[in-house]
Design an enzyme around this catalytic site. Structure first.
Site, PDB file in Angstrom:
ATOM      1  N   SER A 167       0.819  -1.215   0.000  1.00  0.00           N
ATOM      2  CA  SER A 167       0.000   0.000   0.000  1.00  0.00           C
ATOM      3  C   SER A 167       0.848   1.258   0.000  1.00  0.00           C
ATOM      4  O   SER A 167       0.318   2.355  -0.185  1.00  0.00           O
ATOM      5  CB  SER A 167      -0.835   0.064   1.282  1.00  0.00           C
ATOM      6  OG  SER A 167      -1.486  -1.131   1.521  1.00  0.00           O
TER       7      SER A 167
ATOM      8  N   HIS B 140      -1.374  -2.543  -6.829  1.00  0.00           N
ATOM      9  CA  HIS B 140      -2.028  -2.220  -5.564  1.00  0.00           C
ATOM     10  C   HIS B 140      -3.548  -2.318  -5.717  1.00  0.00           C
ATOM     11  O   HIS B 140      -4.170  -1.465  -6.361  1.00  0.00           O
ATOM     12  CB  HIS B 140      -1.591  -0.806  -5.149  1.00  0.00           C
ATOM     13  CG  HIS B 140      -2.184  -0.321  -3.878  1.00  0.00           C
ATOM     14  ND1 HIS B 140      -2.384   1.007  -3.599  1.00  0.00           N
ATOM     15  CD2 HIS B 140      -2.634  -0.989  -2.785  1.00  0.00           C
ATOM     16  CE1 HIS B 140      -2.921   1.143  -2.402  1.00  0.00           C
ATOM     17  NE2 HIS B 140      -3.091  -0.070  -1.891  1.00  0.00           N
TER      18      HIS B 140
ATOM     19  N   GLU C 235      -3.858   0.223  -8.690  1.00  0.00           N
ATOM     20  CA  GLU C 235      -2.830   1.242  -8.910  1.00  0.00           C
ATOM     21  C   GLU C 235      -1.551   0.509  -9.341  1.00  0.00           C
ATOM     22  O   GLU C 235      -1.152  -0.465  -8.697  1.00  0.00           O
ATOM     23  CB  GLU C 235      -2.603   1.962  -7.565  1.00  0.00           C
ATOM     24  CG  GLU C 235      -2.129   3.366  -7.652  1.00  0.00           C
ATOM     25  CD  GLU C 235      -2.085   4.035  -6.261  1.00  0.00           C
ATOM     26  OE1 GLU C 235      -1.993   3.355  -5.220  1.00  0.00           O
ATOM     27  OE2 GLU C 235      -2.132   5.275  -6.235  1.00  0.00           O
TER      28      GLU C 235
ATOM     29  N   ASN D 234      -2.707   6.324  -1.112  1.00  0.00           N
ATOM     30  CA  ASN D 234      -2.563   6.454   0.339  1.00  0.00           C
ATOM     31  C   ASN D 234      -1.894   7.756   0.775  1.00  0.00           C
ATOM     32  O   ASN D 234      -2.034   8.157   1.931  1.00  0.00           O
ATOM     33  CB  ASN D 234      -1.864   5.231   0.922  1.00  0.00           C
ATOM     34  CG  ASN D 234      -2.855   4.096   1.070  1.00  0.00           C
ATOM     35  OD1 ASN D 234      -3.987   4.311   1.526  1.00  0.00           O
ATOM     36  ND2 ASN D 234      -2.477   2.898   0.657  1.00  0.00           N
TER      37      ASN D 234
HETATM   38  N1  3HC Z   1     -16.044  -8.782   0.001  1.00  0.00           N
HETATM   39  C1  3HC Z   1     -16.733  -8.906  -1.139  1.00  0.00           C
HETATM   40  N2  3HC Z   1     -17.853  -8.211  -1.440  1.00  0.00           N
HETATM   41  C2  3HC Z   1     -18.293  -7.360  -0.510  1.00  0.00           C
HETATM   42  C3  3HC Z   1     -17.639  -7.176   0.730  1.00  0.00           C
HETATM   43  C4  3HC Z   1     -16.449  -7.940   0.969  1.00  0.00           C
HETATM   44  N3  3HC Z   1     -15.728  -7.808   2.092  1.00  0.00           N
HETATM   45  N4  3HC Z   1     -18.319  -6.258   1.457  1.00  0.00           N
HETATM   46  C5  3HC Z   1     -19.366  -5.882   0.694  1.00  0.00           C
HETATM   47  N5  3HC Z   1     -19.347  -6.526  -0.493  1.00  0.00           N
HETATM   48  C6  3HC Z   1     -20.291  -6.378  -1.598  1.00  0.00           C
HETATM   49  C7  3HC Z   1     -21.682  -6.807  -1.209  1.00  0.00           C
HETATM   50  O1  3HC Z   1     -21.862  -8.176  -1.375  1.00  0.00           O
HETATM   51  C8  3HC Z   1     -22.546  -6.009  -2.183  1.00  0.00           C
HETATM   52  O2  3HC Z   1     -22.515  -6.641  -3.439  1.00  0.00           O
HETATM   53  P1  3HC Z   1     -23.763  -6.522  -4.466  1.00  0.00           P
HETATM   54  O3  3HC Z   1     -23.728  -5.135  -5.003  1.00  0.00           O
HETATM   55  O4  3HC Z   1     -23.468  -7.549  -5.472  1.00  0.00           O
HETATM   56  O5  3HC Z   1     -24.976  -6.795  -3.652  1.00  0.00           O
HETATM   57  C9  3HC Z   1     -21.772  -4.684  -2.325  1.00  0.00           C
HETATM   58  O6  3HC Z   1     -20.405  -4.982  -1.912  1.00  0.00           O
HETATM   59  C10 3HC Z   1     -22.344  -3.625  -1.417  1.00  0.00           C
HETATM   60  O7  3HC Z   1     -22.322  -4.149  -0.086  1.00  0.00           O
HETATM   61  P2  3HC Z   1     -23.412  -3.859   1.032  1.00  0.00           P
HETATM   62  O8  3HC Z   1     -24.698  -3.530   0.365  1.00  0.00           O
HETATM   63  O9  3HC Z   1     -23.387  -4.962   2.023  1.00  0.00           O
HETATM   64  O10 3HC Z   1     -22.833  -2.642   1.824  1.00  0.00           O
HETATM   65  P3  3HC Z   1     -22.421  -1.229   1.329  1.00  0.00           P
HETATM   66  O11 3HC Z   1     -23.316  -0.701   0.265  1.00  0.00           O
HETATM   67  O12 3HC Z   1     -22.244  -0.466   2.586  1.00  0.00           O
HETATM   68  O13 3HC Z   1     -20.978  -1.435   0.652  1.00  0.00           O
HETATM   69  C11 3HC Z   1     -18.654  -1.384   0.766  1.00  0.00           C
HETATM   70  C12 3HC Z   1     -19.910  -1.969   1.354  1.00  0.00           C
HETATM   71  C13 3HC Z   1     -18.506  -1.802  -0.697  1.00  0.00           C
HETATM   72  C14 3HC Z   1     -17.484  -1.932   1.562  1.00  0.00           C
HETATM   73  C15 3HC Z   1     -18.775   0.190   0.855  1.00  0.00           C
HETATM   74  O14 3HC Z   1     -19.053   0.572   2.165  1.00  0.00           O
HETATM   75  C16 3HC Z   1     -17.525   0.895   0.408  1.00  0.00           C
HETATM   76  O15 3HC Z   1     -17.279   1.066  -0.790  1.00  0.00           O
HETATM   77  N6  3HC Z   1     -16.693   1.338   1.399  1.00  0.00           N
HETATM   78  C17 3HC Z   1     -15.447   2.032   1.117  1.00  0.00           C
HETATM   79  C18 3HC Z   1     -14.386   1.008   0.812  1.00  0.00           C
HETATM   80  C19 3HC Z   1     -13.076   1.640   0.488  1.00  0.00           C
HETATM   81  O16 3HC Z   1     -12.877   2.845   0.502  1.00  0.00           O
HETATM   82  N7  3HC Z   1     -12.091   0.797   0.199  1.00  0.00           N
HETATM   83  C20 3HC Z   1     -10.745   1.216  -0.053  1.00  0.00           C
HETATM   84  C21 3HC Z   1      -9.971   1.117   1.209  1.00  0.00           C
HETATM   85  S1  3HC Z   1      -8.308   1.679   1.002  1.00  0.00           S
HETATM   86  C22 3HC Z   1      -7.492   0.345   0.429  1.00  0.00           C
HETATM   87  O17 3HC Z   1      -7.971  -0.742   0.311  1.00  0.00           O
HETATM   88  C23 3HC Z   1      -6.081   0.597   0.072  1.00  0.00           C
HETATM   89  C24 3HC Z   1      -5.136   0.053   1.084  1.00  0.00           C
HETATM   90  O18 3HC Z   1      -3.857   0.282   0.597  1.00  0.00           O
HETATM   91  C25 3HC Z   1      -5.287   0.655   2.443  1.00  0.00           C
END
Ligand code: 3HC
Length: 306
Positions: A128, A162, A174, A212
């Site tokens: 990351s 990434h 990325e 990040n």
């Molecule tokens: N694994 C797989 N699929 C998942 C999941 C998981 N852990 N969590 C949720 N989903 C899927 C659900 O099954 C659902 O799929 P569908 O559209 O086919 O029904 C979809 O995502 C939406 O889920 P929910 O309806 O249960 O819940 P939300 O609408 O609240 O979405 C979320 C959940 C997608 C996690 C949303 O809250 C989100 O986009 N959050 C922000 C995530 C983010 O910013 N990620 C980046 C983090 S930074 C990073 O990773 C970089 C690293 O270097 C730190």
């Protein structure tokens, strides 16, 4: 515009935590390549496979994929058990490393991958924030010239790839070139990410890359707001969710990423730039000291014990 073939007939994934498992999932289901999944912990592999089954079942239940496709994807995953070690990945054309965010750990792994795998295997890191250039340099055996482009252990085949959490959902990958990375390595890694259904952006090899370097100061500011009592946890998250349409507030997102991972990235940003704006908040440090690591440990800014 010519389309570059990724040429990955078999992928190795190193680490079966939430990122590694997600990468294995999109590779098997979307890119449809056989995946060798390795972790040093058999418990972690088991947990990963259970999550994989759950994700596939859920996609079938929602009608997103057919039961047949889910079975084919699951059959493409082969576990390389801990006892086999990294040499169990030698049939892979590319290995994507997704272990904890620690430079010494990644350096040790890449040095062994370079020594144990064929010289044309692409070695990608899902780091990351850590310098891909430093990781690539660890593939040069002691005593060999860093100028050597040919032969085994060439750092030209090391690249940053990434992914974002949750990998099955987030559309971005990325792509980061070390100063040693060859154009062919970049092109093939990018083509593979596209085959996984992702869009690709490129970033220079700077601490935190683009993603990040922007996200972590934002999360850290939110933690400092909480620390200083500017607002409650719920109001901080609600402000960003309802005021800016973020899917999660920054404190909930930090829990979701893992507070240890957030801290490790912030330390890389702070140490790598020397800029005080990246200094991690004391509250974040204390929470990691207490092993309150967010969702994965059951406690972070929120409680996940049930
Ligand atoms: N694994 C797989 N699929 C998942 C999941 C998981 N852990 N969590 C949720 N989903 C899927 C659900 O099954 C659902 O799929 P569908 O559209 O086919 O029904 C979809 O995502 C939406 O889920 P929910 O309806 O249960 O819940 P939300 O609408 O609240 O979405 C979320 C959940 C997608 C996690 C949303 O809250 C989100 O986009 N959050 C922000 C995530 C983010 O910013 N990620 C980046 C983090 S930074 C990073 O990773 C970089 C690293 O270097 C730190």
């Amino acid at each position: 515009m010519s389309v570059v073939a990724h040429g990955i007939r078999t992928l190795g994934v190193l680490g079966s935590g939430q990122m590694g498992l997600g990468i294995a999932y999109v590779s098997a289901l979307r890119a449809k390549v056989p995946v060798l999944l390795h972790d040093r912990s058999s418990v972690q592999i088991q947990k990963g496979l259970e999550l994989m089954d759950k994700l596939l079942e859920k996609d079938v239940a929602k009608g997103k994929i057919k039961a047949e496709e889910a079975k084919e994807a699951r059959d493409r995953i082969t576990v390389v058990p801990p006892v086999q070690g990294l040499s169990g990945l030698r049939d892979a054309d590319m290995v994507i490393e997704a272990v904890s965010e620690s430079l010494p750990l990644k350096q040790a792994i890449f040095s062994r991958l370079a020594a144990e795998l064929p010289s044309d295997t692409i070695l990608a890191s899902n780091t990351s924030s850590i310098s891909i250039t430093k990781i690539a340099a660890s593939t040069i055996p002691e005593g060999q010239s860093s100028a050597s482009k040919e032969g085994l252990q060439s750092p030209a085949r090391v690249v940053g790839l990434h992914f974002f959490n949750p990998v099955p959902v987030m559309k971005l990958v990325e792509l980061i070139a070390a100063i040693q990375t060859s154009q062919e390595t970049m092109d093939r890694a990018k083509a593979f990410a596209i085959a996984c259904g992702k869009e690709v952006t490129s970033s220079q090899d700077v601490p935190g890359f683009v993603s990040n370097a922007l996200l972590m100061p934002f999360i850290n500011e939110a933690i400092m707001c909480l620390e200083k009592g500017v607002a409650t946890r719920d109001d901080i998250d609600k402000t960003l969710k309802l005021g800016m349409n973020h899917p999660m507030g920054p404190l909930q997102l930090a829990d979701f990423i893992g507070l240890d991972t957030c801290l490790a990235i912030q330390q890389t940003l702070y140490n790598g730039t020397g800029d005080s704006k990246y200094r991690p908040s004391v509250l974040l440090e204390r929470m990691v000291d207490a092993q309150w690591l967010g969702k994965k440990s059951g406690k972070g800014f929120y409680d996940y014990s049930d």
